[in-house]
Design an enzyme around this catalytic site. Sequence first.
Site, short mmCIF file in Angstrom:
data_model
loop_
_atom_site.label_atom_id
_atom_site.label_comp_id
_atom_site.label_asym_id
_atom_site.label_seq_id
_atom_site.Cartn_x
_atom_site.Cartn_y
_atom_site.Cartn_z
N LYS A 119 2.66 4.48 12.38
CA LYS A 119 3.75 5.17 11.68
C LYS A 119 3.24 5.68 10.34
O LYS A 119 2.61 4.92 9.59
CB LYS A 119 4.91 4.19 11.50
CG LYS A 119 6.23 4.85 11.17
CD LYS A 119 7.39 3.90 11.37
CE LYS A 119 8.69 4.49 10.85
NZ LYS A 119 9.82 3.60 11.05
N ARG A 165 13.70 5.54 23.62
CA ARG A 165 15.01 5.40 22.95
C ARG A 165 16.13 5.96 23.81
O ARG A 165 15.87 6.67 24.78
CB ARG A 165 14.97 6.20 21.64
CG ARG A 165 13.87 5.75 20.71
CD ARG A 165 13.15 6.93 20.07
NE ARG A 165 11.92 6.46 19.43
CZ ARG A 165 11.85 6.01 18.18
NH1 ARG A 165 12.92 6.03 17.43
NH2 ARG A 165 10.72 5.55 17.68
N GLY A 169 5.15 13.98 7.70
CA GLY A 169 4.51 13.08 8.66
C GLY A 169 4.00 11.77 8.06
O GLY A 169 3.38 10.96 8.73
N GLY A 194 8.26 12.27 14.50
CA GLY A 194 7.85 13.24 13.48
C GLY A 194 6.78 12.68 12.57
O GLY A 194 6.12 13.42 11.84
N ARG A 195 6.65 11.37 12.59
CA ARG A 195 5.61 10.78 11.73
C ARG A 195 5.03 9.52 12.34
O ARG A 195 4.50 8.66 11.65
CB ARG A 195 6.17 10.49 10.36
CG ARG A 195 7.38 9.59 10.39
CD ARG A 195 7.60 9.03 9.06
NE ARG A 195 8.89 8.38 8.96
CZ ARG A 195 9.25 7.69 7.92
NH1 ARG A 195 8.43 7.55 6.92
NH2 ARG A 195 10.43 7.14 7.89
N GLY A 220 12.20 13.62 17.92
CA GLY A 220 10.85 13.27 18.38
C GLY A 220 10.12 12.53 17.29
O GLY A 220 10.58 12.45 16.15
N ASP A 250 18.81 7.87 18.36
CA ASP A 250 17.35 7.97 18.42
C ASP A 250 16.69 6.71 17.87
O ASP A 250 15.48 6.55 17.99
CB ASP A 250 16.85 9.21 17.66
CG ASP A 250 17.39 9.29 16.24
OD1 ASP A 250 18.62 9.30 16.08
OD2 ASP A 250 16.59 9.32 15.29
P1 AMP Z 1 14.51 8.02 10.94
O1 AMP Z 1 15.74 8.23 10.12
O2 AMP Z 1 13.38 7.37 10.19
O3 AMP Z 1 14.78 7.33 12.22
O4 AMP Z 1 13.95 9.48 11.27
C1 AMP Z 1 14.69 10.48 11.94
C2 AMP Z 1 13.78 11.59 12.39
O5 AMP Z 1 13.12 12.18 11.29
C3 AMP Z 1 12.69 11.18 13.35
O6 AMP Z 1 12.49 12.20 14.27
C4 AMP Z 1 11.50 11.00 12.44
O7 AMP Z 1 10.29 11.14 13.14
C5 AMP Z 1 11.71 12.13 11.46
N1 AMP Z 1 11.06 11.86 10.16
C6 AMP Z 1 11.43 10.96 9.24
N2 AMP Z 1 10.60 10.98 8.17
C7 AMP Z 1 9.69 11.95 8.43
C8 AMP Z 1 8.57 12.47 7.72
N3 AMP Z 1 8.21 12.01 6.52
N4 AMP Z 1 7.86 13.46 8.31
C9 AMP Z 1 8.18 13.94 9.49
N5 AMP Z 1 9.23 13.50 10.22
C10 AMP Z 1 9.97 12.51 9.70
MG MG Z 2 13.98 6.93 13.88
#
Ligand code: AMP
Ligand code: MG
Length: 486
Positions: free
Chosen positions: A109, A179, A122, A93-94, A91, A244
């Site tokens: 973002k 996605r 986040g 997350g940030r 989901g 994702d």
């Molecule tokens: P990504 O590798 O950037 O596609 O992120 C994979 C997952 O980790 C997604 O669900 C993002 O929302 C979550 N995520 C990445 N960085 C953070 C963060 N700093 N805080 C919270 N969730 C994160």
């Molecule tokens: Mg991602």
Amino acid sequence: MYKLNTLPWDNRFTTLPSDFYSYVKPRKLEGNPHWISFNKEAAKLIQLDSNEVNNPDFLDFCAGGNYPKACQPLAMLYSGHQFGHYNPQLGDGRAIMLGETQGWELQLKGSGITPYSRSGDGRAVLRSTIREYLCSEAMHYLGIPTTRALCIVGSEENVYREQIETAAMLLRMAPSHIRFGSFEIFFHRQQFDLLRQLANFVKRYYYPYVNDYLNLLTEVVQRTAKLIAQWQLVGFAHGVMNTDNMSILGLTLDYGPFGFLDNYNAHFICNHSDHQGRYAFDQQPYIGLWNLNCLAHAFLPLLDDDPNAAVEKAKSALQQYQPTFQQVWQMGLRQKLGLIHEAATDIDLMADLLVVMQDNQVDYTIFFRRLSLLKQADTSQDSILRELFLKHEDFDAWAIKYRQRLKQERQNDEQRKIAMNMVNPKYILRNYMAEQAIQQAEAGDYSEIDKLLKLLQSPFDEQKDNEHYANHPPAWASEISVSCSS
Ligand code: AMP
Ligand code: MG
């Protein structure tokens, strides 16, 4: 032209039930939020008056502060296969979608924790927002489907990664951020009614011309195949092709440790945490299909009540992948070589070239741009090409075959040059360029970001004052290390 307080909001995603998202307010950047960069070209997409950049309320909006009443900020729910393993719940997350205007979802973002943040904070660090901002715009102007980016806001708020850094926010835009993983989660939870609702939503708003779910899946297969063929042609490696991060619209989505090829290297791995090379450059076409298999699997309950028939239908959709990929890739490589007519030997000509380019550590972008200068009937000016090869004779041997092939075409040198320069970019976002912009920005000077943005908005043009950006990367470029989420 709209101002922040006159933008028309039309949040179609919220017509879906709350199983698909959580309403969540962004958490404003602390510590003097300020503009890092604002992209006037993206502002035009939503008819936003660029003078809004002078409106403190608009800065506040882009820093996660006050938003108009009609916005309904939310974080989307999804799951996904990460490095081959199913993660049942991810989901946003940030990232928080602030709302949708004129067919564009505005997503912030780095906007604070959401119910899907798990252990994350986040936030996004300045350097990662700069990379996504520049690269998504670069991709767009290279003609490759992608999310867009409206602006970056920086701050003095501390975030903790390997070291202390500052938090920033990127406002990105896409017709939809749905996605593959948005579908997978409801399949794996066996919530097939929700799965159907999501498919209906995507079909109705984004693929209005398809008539059933099989058609929808086939369209996604084809768009994804085309997208990845375009990545290969321009030498782009995404770095984290988890499901994702795969857009249901066939857009390049979620820029993390991406990289453009410098010297041609089929096995190029841009993500330093990808130890197995799962997402190496030459693996991308296979991974695209692997990811589509995950999506097709999730689509099974929609395709047919009879499980065997559903599998057959899914297979028929997936079978479109390879021919679509091949068609786009082969047409693209002919264009890169300046060939108009088709000859059966073209694939071999390209394959031979890539082998010698790899052996000779030849820069991918520079080579194709210079190849347009080759004179069909005159080898005396070949030195600018030969000098790119460690063994000059390797180029000479290939050039003999290339010149023979050119004889079958009816174009003259000048016509070929013009056509080639329209598909072989002069300027790409090399890692070191992003790195320089980041280092300067971290020291408080944001001018390089704007400069690169402008440069990359005309990647096929000769830009007299910017010649140096078309050169080989400096030696220190090979030391830059980028890895997953930051
Ligand atoms: P990504 O590798 O950037 O596609 O992120 C994979 C997952 O980790 C997604 O669900 C993002 O929302 C979550 N995520 C990445 N960085 C953070 C963060 N700093 N805080 C919270 N969730 C994160
Ligand atoms: Mg991602």
